[in-house]
Design a protein around this motif. Structure first.
Motif, PDB file in Angstrom:
ATOM      1  N   ALA A 171       8.711  -2.184  -6.062  1.00 42.84           N
ATOM      2  CA  ALA A 171       8.111  -1.196  -4.563  1.00 42.84           C
ATOM      3  C   ALA A 171       8.869  -1.996  -3.369  1.00 42.84           C
ATOM      4  O   ALA A 171       8.719  -1.900  -2.641  1.00 42.84           O
ATOM      5  N   ASN A 172       8.409  -3.155  -3.220  1.00 43.86           N
ATOM      6  CA  ASN A 172       8.618  -4.196  -2.142  1.00 43.86           C
ATOM      7  C   ASN A 172      10.337  -4.451  -1.440  1.00 43.86           C
ATOM      8  O   ASN A 172      10.565  -4.015  -0.508  1.00 43.86           O
ATOM      9  N   ASP A 197       2.604  -4.376 -13.829  1.00 47.27           N
ATOM     10  CA  ASP A 197       2.288  -4.092 -12.404  1.00 47.27           C
ATOM     11  C   ASP A 197       2.881  -5.476 -11.614  1.00 47.27           C
ATOM     12  O   ASP A 197       3.388  -4.416 -10.560  1.00 47.27           O
ATOM     13  N   GLN A 198       3.691  -6.483 -11.496  1.00 49.26           N
ATOM     14  CA  GLN A 198       4.028  -7.152 -10.924  1.00 49.26           C
ATOM     15  C   GLN A 198       5.353  -6.777 -11.029  1.00 49.26           C
ATOM     16  O   GLN A 198       6.417  -6.548  -9.958  1.00 49.26           O
ATOM     17  N   GLN A 222       5.039  -3.775  -8.853  1.00 51.03           N
ATOM     18  CA  GLN A 222       4.987  -4.719  -6.349  1.00 51.03           C
ATOM     19  C   GLN A 222       6.438  -5.106  -6.428  1.00 51.03           C
ATOM     20  O   GLN A 222       6.582  -4.212  -5.492  1.00 51.03           O
ATOM     21  N   ASP A 223       6.821  -5.356  -7.773  1.00 46.88           N
ATOM     22  CA  ASP A 223       8.791  -5.852  -7.081  1.00 46.88           C
ATOM     23  C   ASP A 223       9.559  -5.473  -6.870  1.00 46.88           C
ATOM     24  O   ASP A 223       9.985  -5.406  -5.609  1.00 46.88           O
ATOM     25  N   LYS A 236      -4.668   0.389 -11.989  1.00 48.21           N
ATOM     26  CA  LYS A 236      -3.389  -0.218 -11.882  1.00 48.21           C
ATOM     27  C   LYS A 236      -2.851   0.021 -13.544  1.00 48.21           C
ATOM     28  O   LYS A 236      -3.009   0.981 -13.856  1.00 48.21           O
ATOM     29  N   CYS A 237      -1.580   0.466 -13.036  1.00 45.30           N
ATOM     30  CA  CYS A 237      -0.492   1.040 -13.968  1.00 45.30           C
ATOM     31  C   CYS A 237      -0.329   0.724 -15.148  1.00 45.30           C
ATOM     32  O   CYS A 237      -0.498   1.679 -16.138  1.00 45.30           O
ATOM     33  N   LYS A 245      -3.382   5.658  -7.147  1.00 46.19           N
ATOM     34  CA  LYS A 245      -2.074   4.959  -6.655  1.00 46.19           C
ATOM     35  C   LYS A 245      -2.950   3.450  -5.568  1.00 46.19           C
ATOM     36  O   LYS A 245      -3.524   4.254  -4.790  1.00 46.19           O
ATOM     37  N   GLY A 246      -2.590   2.533  -5.758  1.00 48.05           N
ATOM     38  CA  GLY A 246      -3.258   1.262  -4.731  1.00 48.05           C
ATOM     39  C   GLY A 246      -4.651   1.541  -5.521  1.00 48.05           C
ATOM     40  O   GLY A 246      -5.190  -0.339  -4.698  1.00 48.05           O
TER      41      GLY A 246
END
Length: 228
Positions: free
Chosen positions: A116-117, A109-110, A113-114, A204-205, A200-201
């Motif tokens: 996507a950022n 998950d991290q 997110q990273d 959790k994937c 989405k959001g």
């Protein structure tokens, strides 16, 4: 100013000029995969069809085998590798995709997110890419271990007499094999059906098992084959 300082200044100026002269390339894709076999071979099959029709504008980059050094470091390492490729590229890619699986990585998950950022798109699969391949033949929302998905693919490859009659990760024509009987369009349809309930959001994937967003990347690429 000493000669060493002058040389350093000139090198920095050249480096900046090289960076400034990088130009965006329309309709370009950089695809960085976690795997070194099935995933890049699959996308290279699609790449080949696109090149035959509209010319080369898709670069498939496969990373070397990533050694797991500690808890769940592989997926985060993949993001670092992608960042380096983007930074060193001679062009600015319009679409940067990172392809990786959940497997047993704790940073799944991290890592999503990273990525996507940083503006990357993520074609993740939970638990593995084999689930995406299975959707080329059948729909399923069963939460199975990645080894079970491989067994199911073994049965399908035997049933439809694909390849050597058994699923292997190193088929160079894996895209063509699973596209038998309109498999890719079937997979896109099945994946959309499965992911329709993914929030989405909120969800959790890592907890959405099985699931895959690979269809989004394949759908984007496939549009070039569908254009007249």
């Amino acid at each position: 100013m000493g000669s060493d300082d002058i040389f350093k200044k000139r090198r920095e100026e050249r480096r900046q000029r090289r960076h400034e002269y990088r130009t965006p390339k329309a309709n370009s894709f950089l695809i960085v995969t976690e795997g070194e076999k099935t995933e890049p071979l699959y996308f290279k099959g699609l790449q080949k069809l696109i090149k035959e029709k509209v010319g080369g504008m898709v670069d498939v980059i496969e990373t070397p085998v990533i050694k797991i050094c500690g808890e769940g470091c592989a997926t985060e390492k993949l993001i670092e590798i992608t960042e380096k490729i983007v930074k060193d590229a001679k062009i600015i890619y319009q679409n940067v995709w990172v392809v990786f699986d959940k497997d047993d990585f704790e940073d799944f998950d991290q890592a999503i997110q990273d990525a996507a950022n940083k503006g990357y798109k993520i074609a993740w699969s939970n638990p593995s890419f084999e689930y995406w391949l299975y959707l080329h033949f059948c729909y399923s929302d069963a939460a199975l271990h990645r080894d079970e998905w491989k067994k199911k693919l073994d049965a399908l490859f035997k049933q439809y007499q694909l390849g050597d009659g058994i699923y292997k990760k190193n088929y160079e024509n894996i895209y063509d094999l699973v596209d038998s009987f309109d498999g890719v369009d079937t997979a896109i349809k099945n994946a959309k059906g499965r992911m329709a309930s993914f929030r989405k959001g909120i969800d959790k994937c890592s907890a959405f098992d099985p699931g895959t967003m690979v269809y989004q990347l394949v759908q984007e690429l496939k549009q070039y084959l569908n254009e007249v």
